[in-house]
Structures are given as C-alpha cells and as structure tokens.
Design a protein around this motif. Structure first.
Motif, mmCIF file in Angstrom:
data_model
loop_
_atom_site.group_PDB
_atom_site.id
_atom_site.type_symbol
_atom_site.label_atom_id
_atom_site.label_comp_id
_atom_site.label_asym_id
_atom_site.label_seq_id
_atom_site.Cartn_x
_atom_site.Cartn_y
_atom_site.Cartn_z
ATOM 1 N N ASN A 311 50.252 34.348 56.193
ATOM 2 C CA ASN A 311 49.665 35.213 55.170
ATOM 3 C C ASN A 311 49.042 34.325 54.085
ATOM 4 N N GLY A 312 48.752 34.862 52.918
ATOM 5 C CA GLY A 312 48.118 34.079 51.861
ATOM 6 C C GLY A 312 48.503 34.600 50.496
ATOM 7 N N LEU A 313 48.237 33.820 49.458
ATOM 8 C CA LEU A 313 48.549 34.268 48.107
ATOM 9 C C LEU A 313 47.652 35.438 47.710
ATOM 10 N N GLN A 314 48.204 36.356 46.946
ATOM 11 C CA GLN A 314 47.501 37.580 46.537
ATOM 12 C C GLN A 314 46.838 38.261 47.742
ATOM 13 N N LYS A 339 62.489 15.042 67.036
ATOM 14 C CA LYS A 339 61.235 15.751 67.257
ATOM 15 C C LYS A 339 60.971 16.651 66.047
ATOM 16 N N PRO A 340 60.114 16.235 65.135
ATOM 17 C CA PRO A 340 59.916 17.027 63.908
ATOM 18 C C PRO A 340 59.439 18.451 64.161
ATOM 19 N N CYS A 341 58.564 18.652 65.164
ATOM 20 C CA CYS A 341 58.065 19.995 65.500
ATOM 21 C C CYS A 341 57.333 20.664 64.337
ATOM 22 N N THR A 342 56.742 19.892 63.435
ATOM 23 C CA THR A 342 56.005 20.518 62.341
ATOM 24 C C THR A 342 54.696 21.097 62.854
ATOM 25 N N VAL A 343 54.278 22.207 62.246
ATOM 26 C CA VAL A 343 53.041 22.876 62.631
ATOM 27 C C VAL A 343 52.201 23.136 61.385
ATOM 28 N N MET A 344 50.923 23.400 61.611
ATOM 29 C CA MET A 344 49.998 23.620 60.498
ATOM 30 C C MET A 344 50.030 25.089 60.080
ATOM 31 N N PRO A 345 50.441 25.379 58.841
ATOM 32 C CA PRO A 345 50.416 26.772 58.396
ATOM 33 C C PRO A 345 48.988 27.260 58.187
ATOM 34 N N VAL A 346 48.775 28.530 58.490
ATOM 35 C CA VAL A 346 47.459 29.153 58.365
ATOM 36 C C VAL A 346 47.525 30.214 57.275
ATOM 37 N N PHE A 347 46.798 29.982 56.184
ATOM 38 C CA PHE A 347 46.707 30.952 55.101
ATOM 39 C C PHE A 347 45.518 31.862 55.366
ATOM 40 N N SER A 348 45.750 33.167 55.310
ATOM 41 C CA SER A 348 44.671 34.133 55.559
ATOM 42 C C SER A 348 45.028 35.442 54.865
ATOM 43 N N SER A 349 44.175 36.423 54.989
ATOM 44 C CA SER A 349 44.353 37.759 54.413
ATOM 45 C C SER A 349 43.903 37.816 52.958
ATOM 46 N N GLY A 350 42.647 38.216 52.772
ATOM 47 C CA GLY A 350 42.135 38.414 51.423
ATOM 48 C C GLY A 350 41.944 37.136 50.635
ATOM 49 N N GLN A 351 41.727 36.009 51.328
ATOM 50 C CA GLN A 351 41.596 34.736 50.631
ATOM 51 C C GLN A 351 40.149 34.488 50.198
ATOM 52 N N SER A 352 40.010 33.790 49.079
ATOM 53 C CA SER A 352 38.694 33.421 48.569
ATOM 54 C C SER A 352 38.840 32.115 47.810
#
Length: 422
Positions: A311-314, A339-352
């Motif tokens: 998701n994303g802020l606001q 094994k760190p297993c880190t992944v890239m977070p995806v910010f979306s939803s009403g972002q600008s």
C-alpha cells in the motif's frame, strides 16, 4: 525452547479464562481436540503438542468484537471479555519445513473456535530448516536494481490503465509513451490476464517490441511486470514467453495462485516475481481477526516473491500510514542468518509526488518501488512530466530539501504539487 520449534504470536479476545483459552488453541492445532483422547499420552503432548510459551493479558473490552463467540458456564449472563497476547510453539517434527502445512497449523481452525470473539495472527518465527528447504527471492532488491539499472533511488513506476478494455497494440502504445518518458517500471493491472480482447501472448509480444526498441535507442530497458497469474502450466508457459522475449519481470496474484502455486513459480522462475496482494483486505481489515502483514509476508518471501505490495502513505484504501510503514520495514528485515530473504516493498494506491518525503522519512530507505497511476498519467503536462515530477520529489526527499523549495526550479514538480493538492 530449541531452534527446531516454530512459533506464532496471536492477539486473542475471549470471555473464557485466558489460560484455558490458550490451552484450547494449543490443543486444537496439535495433538488434542475438545476432550482428552485415549492414546493422547503426557509424553505425546510434551513432544508434539503446541506449547504455550507466553501469555500476556492486555485488558478488558466492553463487548465482543465478533459475533458467534461462546461464554463459559457459570458466567451468569455477564461475561468479562479480555484480550491477551499468546505465543505458541510447535516441534518442527510435527510437519517438517513445509509452508502449506505451516499455514494449516498456525492459521487453521483457530479463527472459528467458539471461545474466541477475536483472534489475529501477529507474527511467526521459523527455524533455519525453512531457509534450507525454500529458495526465497532469487532477485530481491539487488537483482531488481541490476536488471532495471536504477541505483541510489527508488524505482518509479506505474500501472497500465484502463485496467482492462485495451487490446495488445493499445497497451503497447501506452507502454511506448511511458518508456519514452524514461519510466523505470510498468506493471499489468492484476485484472488484466489472458482475456479474448487482450491475449497474453499478443500483449507480451507487442509490449516487448516497444521496450526493446526504446532500449536500443537509449540504453535504458524499462522493467515490465507481466501478469502471468493462472494455472501452473499457464504460468510456466507465460513465464517462458516473457523470458524468451527479453522481459525482466513477471507478476502473480498471491491469493489467487496460493502457497503451492507461488512455491512452484519461485522454483522455476528465472525472472523477478512481482507479488500482488489483491484480496489482502479480507485477511486483515478487521483488527480482531485474520493476519498481520508482518506474519503474512514471511510466507511469500520464502516462497520466492521478489517484490511485495505494501500500500502507500495517504492511500485510497483503509490502511493507516503506520501499518504501511511497518509492512515495508518487515519486507526489508532479514528472516534468517543464512538467508536474509529481503524483498523490495512496492508502494502504490493514490501515490503522487507529495508522498515521497514522508515515505523516505518513515522508511529510512530508498529500496522500494514507488508506483503511481494517476500520479503519473494524470499530470497536467502528460506522463513524461508525471514521471519527472516523481523523480524530482524523490531527489528532494533524498537531499532533505522541502518540496515547495525544490519545486521553484522544477516545473514538473511544481505543477504536480498543485494538481495533487489534498
């Protein structure tokens, strides 16, 4: 407690004595049922029964959060509803390092047990045997940056809109405009799969022609996440086609393909897997039921996801900013020493352009994909200016310069701040 035990932490609400409620949970999800059974020896319960590792009372509530909960006998029609945090553990020998059976154990029949008017899975802890069994992300942050050529800032991306209705060539034309704008990342909408009006193969071929042409001219190859969600054989065929065409990302809807589908995709994929969480709300929207994202995302990271939506802020949905940031931080937190297993977070939803400073300040990292639909496509001067405004907003955020100040010398950002004013 040894390293060969699985743990799960829950928040519960019940009118029953807390110890009794916790014992009900432990019995239901291991050796027991609602009564002691012949053959259920003390030795068996000790070796294979779920153990109550911790039980912390959190306080009382005036009424039950969810319907259908029972009350103990002798409550006189005036039960007291209490909340508590419970940590249970299980021997790894119960089911071995198996993600499908892990889910059945930590999130099985618990949610419908009669003594509970609330039960939410907050976190899980897994022994190293799971790291040895499952591949985890093959690309994650480092591999995604390598394939996209983007370093030192977030990948800035968008979603093909309208979500459905356009054919392959119309989709490719949208991709062309975005590629010419210099965008880093584009994804299919999760609703666009392999319909008759926009068949997957025709769409993939048309879009990749555009991406390869642009890459030849500029040296920048936009990452496009093609939605390959489907049956296992369909996902394999679609993945192989994207790979053959020179694509650099595929997408799957987690709740649609399930744990086994993601495990198999993770095993055969040679491309980053963009994991979409559509349907997440039915697992999480009630704060007294379901999963926390902190627990849920661990399953999919081990299965092989490389990017995960947070998701994303606001945002346009119901999730708070605090929850979004906690989810993103969880994605970037190592799971195992081996094994760190880190992944890239995806910010979306009403972002600008407006959310970049707050996102960076709260997360403390630029290892993310920042996806904006209207925030790019709806810019008054078009998608190229929309992309530029997001680049400029992140430049300002990373340099610690207020957006209004940075916008004085950056027209695309200035117009975005006006267009997307709340």
């Amino acid at each position: 407690m040894t390293a060969q035990r699985i743990t799960a932490t829950y928040r519960i609400e019940t009118a029953y004595p807390l110890q009794e409620a916790a014992e009900t949970m432990a019995g239901e999800q291991s050796t027991g049922t609602f009564i002691r059974l012949p053959g259920e020896t003390d030795e068996m319960r000790e070796l294979y029964g779920a153990h109550i590792e911790r039980l912390t009372e959190l306080g009382e509530v005036e009424e039950p959060s969810l319907p259908g909960a029972g009350v103990p006998k002798g409550s006189g029609g005036k039960p007291v509803w209490r909340r508590a945090e419970v940590e249970l553990s299980w021997s790894l020998d119960n089911f071995g390092p198996s993600l499908p059976n892990l889910v059945a154990t930590v999130a099985g029949n618990l949610f419908e047990l009669r003594p509970f008017s609330g039960l939410r899975l907050l976190d899980i802890g897994l022994p190293e045997a799971f790291a040895a069994r499952y591949p985890g992300p093959k690309f994650g942050v480092e591999g995604t940056r390598r394939l996209s050529g983007v370093e030192g800032r977030p990948l800035i991306g968008t979603i093909i809109k309208p979500s459905v209705g356009m054919g392959p060539e119309a989709t490719a034309e949208v991709a062309r405009v975005l590629c010419e704008a210099g965008i880093d990342f584009i994804k299919d909408d999760e609703l666009q799969a392999d319909g008759a009006h926009c068949p997957f193969e025709a769409r993939a071929r048309a879009v990749m022609r555009v991406i390869e042409d642009q890459a030849q001219r500029t040296g920048k190859k936009t990452m496009f996440a093609f939605n390959i969600t489907g049956d296992l054989d369909e996902m394999r065929r679609r993945h192989d086609l994207v790979l053959e065409l020179g694509g650099t990302c595929v997408m799957a809807s987690l709740n649609s393909v399930g744990v086994v589908g993601m495990v198999e995709l993770g095993r055969f994929s040679q491309l980053p897997i963009h994991a979409h969480r559509n349907g997440w709300g039915y697992l999480s929207r009630s704060q007294e039921l379901g999963w926390s994202y902190v627990a849920w995302q661990k399953i999919w990271r081990l299965a092989g996801a490389d990017h995960m939506h947070v998701n994303g802020l606001q945002n346009k949905f119901c999730e708070s900013d605090e929850s979004v940031i906690a989810s993103a931080k969880a994605c970037l937190t190592p799971m195992f020493e081996s094994k760190p297993c880190t992944v890239m977070p995806v910010f979306s939803s009403g972002q600008s352009a407006r959310q970049a400073p707050g996102t960076y300040a709260a997360l403390g990292s630029s290892d993310l994909i920042f996806a904006a639909g209207g925030g790019i496509m709806g810019h008054p001067d078009g998608p190229a200016a929309g992309f530029a405004s997001l680049r400029e907003s992140w430049e300002a955020a990373l340099k610690g310069i207020p957006l209004d100040e940075y916008a004085r010398d950056h027209p695309a950002l200035a117009k975005a701040l006006t267009a997307y004013a709340s």
